[in-house]
Design an enzyme around this catalytic site. Structure first.
Site, mmCIF file in Angstrom:
data_model
loop_
_atom_site.group_PDB
_atom_site.id
_atom_site.type_symbol
_atom_site.label_atom_id
_atom_site.label_comp_id
_atom_site.label_asym_id
_atom_site.label_seq_id
_atom_site.Cartn_x
_atom_site.Cartn_y
_atom_site.Cartn_z
ATOM 1 N N ARG A 62 -19.601 17.886 -5.971
ATOM 2 C CA ARG A 62 -18.445 18.776 -6.052
ATOM 3 C C ARG A 62 -17.201 17.956 -5.691
ATOM 4 O O ARG A 62 -17.252 17.095 -4.788
ATOM 5 C CB ARG A 62 -18.576 19.954 -5.085
ATOM 6 C CG ARG A 62 -19.513 21.055 -5.562
ATOM 7 C CD ARG A 62 -18.956 21.805 -6.779
ATOM 8 N NE ARG A 62 -19.807 22.895 -7.216
ATOM 9 C CZ ARG A 62 -20.735 22.813 -8.171
ATOM 10 N NH1 ARG A 62 -20.943 21.664 -8.789
ATOM 11 N NH2 ARG A 62 -21.425 23.880 -8.520
ATOM 12 N N THR A 116 -21.082 13.301 -8.721
ATOM 13 C CA THR A 116 -21.452 14.383 -9.647
ATOM 14 C C THR A 116 -21.766 15.654 -8.850
ATOM 15 O O THR A 116 -22.428 16.548 -9.368
ATOM 16 C CB THR A 116 -22.694 13.999 -10.491
ATOM 17 O OG1 THR A 116 -23.736 13.596 -9.591
ATOM 18 C CG2 THR A 116 -22.408 12.896 -11.485
ATOM 19 N N ARG A 124 -33.171 17.630 -4.487
ATOM 20 C CA ARG A 124 -33.821 17.443 -5.795
ATOM 21 C C ARG A 124 -33.085 16.405 -6.642
ATOM 22 O O ARG A 124 -33.694 15.510 -7.233
ATOM 23 C CB ARG A 124 -33.853 18.766 -6.559
ATOM 24 C CG ARG A 124 -34.864 19.756 -6.033
ATOM 25 C CD ARG A 124 -34.787 21.042 -6.827
ATOM 26 N NE ARG A 124 -33.556 21.749 -6.519
ATOM 27 C CZ ARG A 124 -33.489 22.869 -5.824
ATOM 28 N NH1 ARG A 124 -34.570 23.444 -5.384
ATOM 29 N NH2 ARG A 124 -32.325 23.440 -5.563
ATOM 30 N N GLU A 131 -10.150 21.313 -10.208
ATOM 31 C CA GLU A 131 -10.470 21.299 -11.640
ATOM 32 C C GLU A 131 -9.752 22.427 -12.359
ATOM 33 O O GLU A 131 -9.661 23.525 -11.814
ATOM 34 C CB GLU A 131 -11.992 21.444 -11.823
ATOM 35 C CG GLU A 131 -12.740 20.273 -11.245
ATOM 36 C CD GLU A 131 -14.254 20.427 -11.289
ATOM 37 O OE1 GLU A 131 -14.743 21.390 -11.895
ATOM 38 O OE2 GLU A 131 -14.936 19.569 -10.721
ATOM 39 N N HIS A 174 -16.616 17.481 -15.611
ATOM 40 C CA HIS A 174 -17.674 18.295 -14.975
ATOM 41 C C HIS A 174 -18.780 18.644 -16.005
ATOM 42 O O HIS A 174 -18.995 19.821 -16.310
ATOM 43 C CB HIS A 174 -17.071 19.578 -14.365
ATOM 44 C CG HIS A 174 -17.948 20.178 -13.302
ATOM 45 N ND1 HIS A 174 -17.455 20.853 -12.214
ATOM 46 C CD2 HIS A 174 -19.312 20.213 -13.157
ATOM 47 C CE1 HIS A 174 -18.450 21.279 -11.463
ATOM 48 N NE2 HIS A 174 -19.597 20.900 -12.017
HETATM 49 C C1 GLV Z 1 -22.832 22.467 -11.867
HETATM 50 O O1 GLV Z 1 -21.959 21.860 -11.339
HETATM 51 C C2 GLV Z 1 -23.804 23.210 -11.147
HETATM 52 O O2 GLV Z 1 -23.677 23.379 -9.921
HETATM 53 O O3 GLV Z 1 -24.765 23.670 -11.768
#
Ligand code: GLV
Length: 332
Positions: A239, A237, A157, A268, A286
């Site tokens: 992991r 963006t 998505r 993190e 994050h």
């Molecule tokens: C944020 O990192 C999520 O997985 O929603």
């Protein structure tokens, strides 16, 4: 007696209000999170836990959870913090918060891409620190985004939402995924499926949108960074552990690639110390899904998933259907 839920960390108040309407709520109303031992104690006698990505549900933790626990409702789309097979084995449902954050996360991936390509953060510091004294032909020159090649790893998505944005910038789109996207998706987004090596070799920007699994851990390491163009920019963006952070820091320092935009890290909130010193990386804490509306919706979705499971209904965002079949058969 009404069923009870443990909320491990602060979420938006409307979600707490919704939970309180339906069930008893034990709310850890801080951003600190709770250690595993305390989580286990507090989860005792509860039928649901509303968790966040900082709560680690390893097989050992899951093994010790109360047999009465029905659901772990994660306030995130990613669920690598929960060992889903172990949860299924114990008959615990696991849910996440997909879709509501797709566009928000894609917006942020693009924001990082633009910021890194066009040196927005360096420009801000330059002006802010009073260094700007004259216009210069090559002042903070960066990389064009339009008409360049974007390589996307993971065409789910969020990957598709990033591709949609890239089309507005007339970008050429290459992608790699363990599973090829349906032909109509490829066609409507103008996507070309390619090997990982080809994506790395040909892309001016590489954006990562894979879930963290054993197969994607360190998907991008020293060898992959070396395959990229020296002018290329890496965006993550997804992991943190999808990228070998030490290898990335070294590659950025040595000019193996030109830049990076990074929202997620291996440990993190710690960040590799070298990344903190480099100018050619844009760092964020994050926050890719962090718009007010989206974080509110994520909180509500998790609450709705938890209540559904506690009321014996199938939660809308169930991840482990096998656990649901097992529970339904038991008539629970
Ligand atoms: C944020 O990192 C999520 O997985 O929603």
């Amino acid at each position: 007696m009404r069923p009870a839920v443990l909320v491990t960390k602060r979420i938006y108040p409307e979600a707490i209000a919704y939970l309180q309407e339906h069930v008893e709520v034990e709310y850890c109303d801080t951003d600190d999170g709770i250690p595993a031992a305390e989580l286990l104690t507090r989860a005792r006698g509860k039928q649901a836990v509303v968790s966040q990505l900082t709560d680690k549900f390893s097989p050992e933790v899951i093994e010790q959870l109360d047999p009465g626990l029905r659901v772990i409702a994660n306030v995130a789309v990613g669920f690598d913090n929960i060992d889903v097979p172990a949860a299924s084995q114990k008959g615990i449902l696991v849910t996440n918060t997909p879709e509501v954050l797709t566009d928000t996360t894609a917006d942020f991936a693009f924001a990082l891409l633009m910021a890194a390509a066009r040196r927005v953060v360096e420009g801000h510091h330059y002006v802010h620190s009073g260094q700007w004294t004259k216009w210069r032909i090559d002042l903070l020159v960066g990389q064009d985004v339009h008409h360049r090649t974007l390589g996307i790893f993971g065409m789910g998505r969020i990957g598709q939402a990033v591709a949609r944005r890239a089309r507005g910038f007339s970008m050429r789109l290459l992608y790699h995924d363990a599973m090829r996207a349906p032909a109509e998706v490829e066609e409507s987004l103008g996507l070309e499926f390619a090997t990982a090596e080809r994506v790395l070799r040909e892309a001016d920007f590489v954006s990562l949108h894979v879930p963290l699994t054993p197969a994607t851990r360190h998907l991008i390491g020293a060898a992959q960074l070396r395959q990229m163009k020296p002018t290329a920019i890496l965006i993550n963006t997804s992991r943190g552990p999808v990228v070998d952070e030490a290898a990335l820091a070294e590659a950025l320092q040595n000019g193996v690639i030109a830049g990076a935009g990074i929202d997620v890290f291996e440990r993190e909130p710690q960040v590799h110390p070298l990344l903190l010193k480099l100018e050619n990386v844009v760092l964020a804490p994050h926050i890719a899904s962090a718009s007010v509306d989206t974080r509110r919706r994520m909180s509500m979705m998790a609450a709705e998933n938890a209540v559904a499971a506690m009321e014996g209904r199938r939660p809308p965002n169930l991840l482990n259907v096998e656990a649901w079949s097992e529970l339904s058969q038991r008539g629970a």
